[in-house]
Design a protein around this motif. Structure first.
Motif, mmCIF file in Angstrom:
data_model
loop_
_atom_site.group_PDB
_atom_site.id
_atom_site.type_symbol
_atom_site.label_atom_id
_atom_site.label_comp_id
_atom_site.label_asym_id
_atom_site.label_seq_id
_atom_site.Cartn_x
_atom_site.Cartn_y
_atom_site.Cartn_z
ATOM 1 N N GLY A 175 -43.241 -10.660 15.585
ATOM 2 C CA GLY A 175 -41.942 -10.815 14.936
ATOM 3 C C GLY A 175 -41.712 -12.210 14.384
ATOM 4 O O GLY A 175 -40.903 -12.402 13.471
ATOM 5 N N TYR A 176 -42.411 -13.187 14.921
ATOM 6 C CA TYR A 176 -42.288 -14.562 14.421
ATOM 7 C C TYR A 176 -43.105 -14.777 13.153
ATOM 8 O O TYR A 176 -42.890 -15.754 12.443
ATOM 9 N N LEU A 177 -44.047 -13.896 12.877
ATOM 10 C CA LEU A 177 -44.883 -14.001 11.683
ATOM 11 C C LEU A 177 -44.230 -13.206 10.553
ATOM 12 O O LEU A 177 -44.625 -12.094 10.249
ATOM 13 N N LYS A 178 -43.233 -13.794 9.958
ATOM 14 C CA LYS A 178 -42.426 -13.097 8.948
ATOM 15 C C LYS A 178 -43.078 -13.200 7.568
ATOM 16 O O LYS A 178 -43.386 -14.293 7.099
ATOM 17 N N LEU A 179 -43.271 -12.045 6.938
ATOM 18 C CA LEU A 179 -43.783 -12.017 5.577
ATOM 19 C C LEU A 179 -42.654 -12.292 4.584
ATOM 20 O O LEU A 179 -42.878 -12.846 3.516
ATOM 21 N N ALA A 180 -41.455 -11.890 4.943
ATOM 22 C CA ALA A 180 -40.250 -12.137 4.145
ATOM 23 C C ALA A 180 -39.052 -11.979 5.065
ATOM 24 O O ALA A 180 -39.120 -11.279 6.075
ATOM 25 N N GLU A 181 -37.951 -12.642 4.680
ATOM 26 C CA GLU A 181 -36.736 -12.562 5.488
ATOM 27 C C GLU A 181 -35.528 -12.410 4.580
ATOM 28 O O GLU A 181 -35.404 -13.134 3.588
ATOM 29 N N ALA A 182 -34.678 -11.461 4.901
ATOM 30 C CA ALA A 182 -33.458 -11.232 4.124
ATOM 31 C C ALA A 182 -32.408 -12.269 4.522
ATOM 32 O O ALA A 182 -32.418 -12.776 5.648
ATOM 33 N N PRO A 183 -31.483 -12.586 3.628
ATOM 34 C CA PRO A 183 -30.527 -13.667 3.897
ATOM 35 C C PRO A 183 -29.549 -13.406 5.044
ATOM 36 O O PRO A 183 -29.117 -14.344 5.706
ATOM 37 N N ASN A 184 -29.194 -12.158 5.305
ATOM 38 C CA ASN A 184 -28.244 -11.839 6.374
ATOM 39 C C ASN A 184 -28.908 -11.127 7.534
ATOM 40 O O ASN A 184 -28.311 -10.274 8.181
ATOM 41 N N GLY A 226 -32.775 -9.409 9.157
ATOM 42 C CA GLY A 226 -33.769 -8.426 8.754
ATOM 43 C C GLY A 226 -34.963 -9.131 8.146
ATOM 44 O O GLY A 226 -34.794 -10.046 7.333
ATOM 45 N N SER A 227 -36.150 -8.747 8.575
ATOM 46 C CA SER A 227 -37.348 -9.376 8.055
ATOM 47 C C SER A 227 -38.483 -8.366 7.995
ATOM 48 O O SER A 227 -38.415 -7.297 8.589
ATOM 49 N N ILE A 228 -39.502 -8.746 7.251
ATOM 50 C CA ILE A 228 -40.684 -7.910 7.112
ATOM 51 C C ILE A 228 -41.779 -8.524 7.982
ATOM 52 O O ILE A 228 -42.178 -9.667 7.770
ATOM 53 N N SER A 287 -34.353 -2.692 1.909
ATOM 54 C CA SER A 287 -35.225 -3.739 1.354
ATOM 55 C C SER A 287 -36.192 -4.310 2.379
ATOM 56 O O SER A 287 -37.231 -4.857 2.011
ATOM 57 N N TYR A 288 -35.886 -4.200 3.647
ATOM 58 C CA TYR A 288 -36.851 -4.661 4.655
ATOM 59 C C TYR A 288 -37.388 -3.516 5.516
ATOM 60 O O TYR A 288 -38.513 -3.576 6.008
ATOM 61 N N MET A 289 -36.603 -2.448 5.689
ATOM 62 C CA MET A 289 -37.087 -1.346 6.530
ATOM 63 C C MET A 289 -38.169 -0.519 5.838
ATOM 64 O O MET A 289 -39.113 -0.075 6.496
ATOM 65 N N LEU A 290 -38.066 -0.308 4.537
ATOM 66 C CA LEU A 290 -39.111 0.442 3.832
ATOM 67 C C LEU A 290 -40.451 -0.298 3.894
ATOM 68 O O LEU A 290 -41.460 0.307 4.274
ATOM 69 N N PRO A 291 -40.488 -1.606 3.565
ATOM 70 C CA PRO A 291 -41.766 -2.310 3.721
ATOM 71 C C PRO A 291 -42.276 -2.332 5.164
ATOM 72 O O PRO A 291 -43.485 -2.202 5.403
#
Length: 186
Positions: free
Chosen positions: A26-35, A37-39, A156-160
């Motif tokens: 979970g710390y290895l984030k490919l992307a992070e949403a502003p509010n 949620g992350s990929i 935007s983050y759950m689908l990926p």
């Protein structure tokens, strides 16, 4: 010899390892949403554990992972309702993958079930808790509808994340098939 006590101890140890691995991933984030949620790759260990051990252990692992995310991942929340929904309640349904324990296709169906349930909780949170942000901007779009905003934002983050977890499942299925199906436990 796999006695009931031995299997329970093994399940608890594997659960602890999988929750810890999920937290690290979970710390290895490919992307992070502003509010929030992350990929990440973090859902795979929880889903793998659930498919291997079943519904109750899977739900518990999902809950514990959500608790760790809340405590250590710098929770983004708008009050206790958001903390409850977006962490404790949202990660717990990853354990629904345990409904497919012992099925040859269980890892894939479990991934879809767990991810869809997690998305549903985040969506409900967005519609009920985060409606205070409406109208809001995301991805250069302005949303006045909390339902549409929640659908796009959480999607935007759950689908990926779902796609990543399915891809990991495809790559690891053949080498880990015996382990995934729990054949080593019999």
């Amino acid at each position: 010899m796999n006695t009931k006590s031995h299997l329970r101890t093994r399940m608890l140890c594997e659960g602890a390892l999988m929750v810890a691995l999920a937290q690290i991933l979970g710390y290895l984030k490919l992307a992070e949403a502003p509010n929030g949620g992350s990929i990440t790759f973090a859902m795979f260990p929880i889903i793998l554990f659930a498919v291997r051990w079943g519904l109750r252990p899977g739900l518990m692992a999902g809950f514990l992972f959500g608790l760790l995310q809340l405590i250590f991942d710098g929770a983004y929340a708008w009050g206790w309702q958001s903390m409850l929904l977006d962490y404790l309640v949202a990660f717990t349904p990853l354990g629904l993958a345990g409904l497919f324990r012992g099925k040859s296709w269980g890892l894939f169906a479990g991934t879809l079930a767990g991810c869809l349930a997690r998305f549903a909780i985040h969506y409900i949170s967005g519609v009920t808790v985060y409606k205070i942000l409406a109208p809001t901007e995301f991805l250069n779009w302005t949303f006045s509808s909390p339902a549409l905003y929640s659908l796009v934002y959480n999607g935007s983050y759950m689908l990926p994340n779902t796609i990543i977890t399915l891809l990991i499942s495809v790559v690891l299925y053949v080498p880990l098939k015996r382990f995934i199906l729990g054949l080593d436990l019999k």
